[in-house]
Design a protein around this motif. Structure first.
Motif, PDB file in Angstrom:
ATOM      1  N   MET A  12       0.845  -1.178   0.000  1.00  0.00           N
ATOM      2  CA  MET A  12       0.000   0.000   0.000  1.00  0.00           C
ATOM      3  C   MET A  12       0.887   1.237   0.000  1.00  0.00           C
ATOM      4  N   LYS A  13       0.569   2.161  -0.901  1.00  0.00           N
ATOM      5  CA  LYS A  13       1.261   3.445  -0.969  1.00  0.00           C
ATOM      6  C   LYS A  13       0.231   4.538  -0.703  1.00  0.00           C
ATOM      7  N   VAL A  14       0.504   5.379   0.280  1.00  0.00           N
ATOM      8  CA  VAL A  14      -0.418   6.432   0.684  1.00  0.00           C
ATOM      9  C   VAL A  14       0.108   7.777   0.195  1.00  0.00           C
ATOM     10  N   ARG A  15      -0.794   8.582  -0.351  1.00  0.00           N
ATOM     11  CA  ARG A  15      -0.466   9.944  -0.772  1.00  0.00           C
ATOM     12  C   ARG A  15      -1.484  10.890  -0.154  1.00  0.00           C
ATOM     13  N   VAL A  16      -1.057  12.101   0.122  1.00  0.00           N
ATOM     14  CA  VAL A  16      -1.977  13.130   0.611  1.00  0.00           C
ATOM     15  C   VAL A  16      -1.833  14.387  -0.242  1.00  0.00           C
TER      16      VAL A  16
ATOM     17  N   ALA B  30      -8.690  14.136   0.465  1.00  0.00           N
ATOM     18  CA  ALA B  30      -7.287  14.536   0.343  1.00  0.00           C
ATOM     19  C   ALA B  30      -6.314  13.371   0.505  1.00  0.00           C
ATOM     20  N   ILE B  31      -6.822  12.170   0.803  1.00  0.00           N
ATOM     21  CA  ILE B  31      -5.965  11.009   1.022  1.00  0.00           C
ATOM     22  C   ILE B  31      -6.240  10.004  -0.082  1.00  0.00           C
ATOM     23  N   HIS B  32      -5.158   9.453  -0.632  1.00  0.00           N
ATOM     24  CA  HIS B  32      -5.265   8.489  -1.721  1.00  0.00           C
ATOM     25  C   HIS B  32      -4.394   7.276  -1.424  1.00  0.00           C
ATOM     26  N   VAL B  33      -4.874   6.117  -1.855  1.00  0.00           N
ATOM     27  CA  VAL B  33      -4.139   4.874  -1.680  1.00  0.00           C
ATOM     28  C   VAL B  33      -3.911   4.243  -3.048  1.00  0.00           C
ATOM     29  N   ASP B  34      -2.675   3.864  -3.318  1.00  0.00           N
ATOM     30  CA  ASP B  34      -2.315   3.152  -4.537  1.00  0.00           C
ATOM     31  C   ASP B  34      -1.930   1.738  -4.146  1.00  0.00           C
ATOM     32  N   GLY B  35      -2.558   0.760  -4.755  1.00  0.00           N
ATOM     33  CA  GLY B  35      -2.261  -0.627  -4.432  1.00  0.00           C
ATOM     34  C   GLY B  35      -2.866  -1.023  -3.111  1.00  0.00           C
TER      35      GLY B  35
END
Length: 66
Positions: free
Chosen positions: A1-5, A59-64
């Protein structure tokens, strides 16, 4: 899991910090989200997914998922 804000979208509601304090924090001066761990351990994944779902500013996104 990769988290982006997206700090520029954050409204400072703080739900992410309440749900996943090992992954998110807030700046003291304005309450904007601070990402503490962009690749959290599996034990935090459920809490991060919940934080994504309740963020009022999206505002929070998860990749994978792994």
């Amino acid at each position: 899991m990769k988290v982006r804000v997206e700090e520029d979208r954050c409204c400072g509601a703080g739900q992410c910090v309440l749900l996943a304090p090992q992954v998110f924090d807030q700046r003291d001066d304005d309450g904007i989200v601070v990402l503490l761990d962009g690749t959290p351990p599996e034990a935090e994944h459920e809490a991060v997914r919940e934080a994504v779902s309740v963020c009022p500013a999206a505002a929070i996104h998860v990749d994978g998922d792994g």
